[in-house]
Design a protein around this motif. Structure first.
Motif, short mmCIF file in Angstrom:
data_model
loop_
_atom_site.label_atom_id
_atom_site.label_comp_id
_atom_site.label_asym_id
_atom_site.label_seq_id
_atom_site.Cartn_x
_atom_site.Cartn_y
_atom_site.Cartn_z
N CYS A 61 1.39 -2.61 -10.07
CA CYS A 61 -0.05 -2.29 -10.12
C CYS A 61 -0.35 -1.46 -11.36
CB CYS A 61 -0.46 -1.48 -8.89
SG CYS A 61 -0.28 -2.40 -7.37
N GLU A 108 0.86 -1.20 0.00
CA GLU A 108 0.00 0.00 0.00
C GLU A 108 0.89 1.24 0.00
OE1 GLU A 108 -2.74 -0.33 3.28
OE2 GLU A 108 -3.88 -1.91 2.25
N CYS A 131 -2.70 1.24 -5.11
CA CYS A 131 -3.33 0.14 -4.37
C CYS A 131 -4.84 0.38 -4.23
CB CYS A 131 -2.68 -0.07 -3.00
SG CYS A 131 -3.00 1.28 -1.86
#
Ligand code: URA
Length: 233
Positions: free
Chosen positions: A133, A63, A68
């Motif tokens: 991500c 995170e 995220c």
């Protein structure tokens, strides 16, 4: 893209007019990333030996940046953990975010074909990205996102210890080599990341739009094969 169109976009960019273009059409003309530190495999050597289990767990739970909050899942990378060849792309796109695997969309299929042309399979190489991500709307990664994520890549490189790294596209090449140089300048020569030879190639998403550059990509891969033979003989 015709040369005149590139020139037109460069002029428009210079006078501050933003022109919408696909992320990868911009491969050759996009402004360079802000410089970040070179990825160092030795840097921050953990006191306890690293492992794939702890690295995977760290990535899944990460995170450290706002991606995220928008991701479906992290995309760690896949393949042979003892691979000689490490392919590093930029960041997951829509399909990768959905499936949790790198390079599974249209560009990924082209990358798989390029691998086959090199007589390699996805199972025997390792494929990952600079970012784990997906950036929303497939925008370019931000420098702060790269800074937060690059330690995962450093740990992957340290665990795999590949014989050769292929930087797939401008962002991977500029990040790994800590340079502003254009991809057209970076390709065609051997660079080094912590003594590991690195070869930069055009991103397959860009190649999908440019038949002429596909030929250059094949030259780059042949060059990489030649370099690999030199290292392993
Ligand atoms: N583009 C990338 O750079 N990486 C992927 O995983 C998919 C598309």
């Amino acid at each position: 893209m015709a040369l005149s169109e590139i020139t037109r976009l460069q002029y428009l960019t210079a006078i501050g007019v933003t022109v919408w273009q696909s992320r990868f059409t911009a491969e050759v003309i996009a402004p360079p990333l802000e410089p970040i530190d070179v990825i160092s495999i030795e840097q921050a050597t953990p006191e306890t030996p690293d492992s794939w289990e702890s690295l995977r767990a760290d990535v899944i739970q990460c995170e450290q940046c706002t991606l995220c909050t928008t991701r479906t899942q992290t995309v760690f990378g896949e393949g042979n953990v003892n691979a000689d060849w490490l392919f590093i792309g930029e960041a997951p796109g829509e399909y990768e975010d959905e499936q949790g695997k790198p390079f599974v969309g249209e560009a990924g299929q082209l990358l798989t074909k390029l691998l086959h042309a090199m007589r390699l399979t996805r199972e025997e190489v390792f494929i990952t990205n600079v970012l784990k991500c997906r950036p929303p709307q497939n925008r370019d990664p931000h420098v702060d996102e790269i800074k937060q994520c690059r330690d995962y890549l450093r740990r992957q490189i340290a665990l795999i210890q590949p014989k050769i790294i292929i930087a797939v596209g401008r962002i991977a090449a500029q990040t790994l080599l800590n340079t502003h140089e254009k991809i057209g300048k970076l390709r065609g020569e051997v660079h080094y990341v912590e003594n590991i030879p690195l070869i930069a190639i055009y991103h397959p998403s860009y190649l999908l739009r440019s038949l002429i550059e596909k030929r250059k990509a094949w030259q780059d891969l042949q060059f990489a094969l030649h370099e690999f033979k030199k290292i392993t003989n």
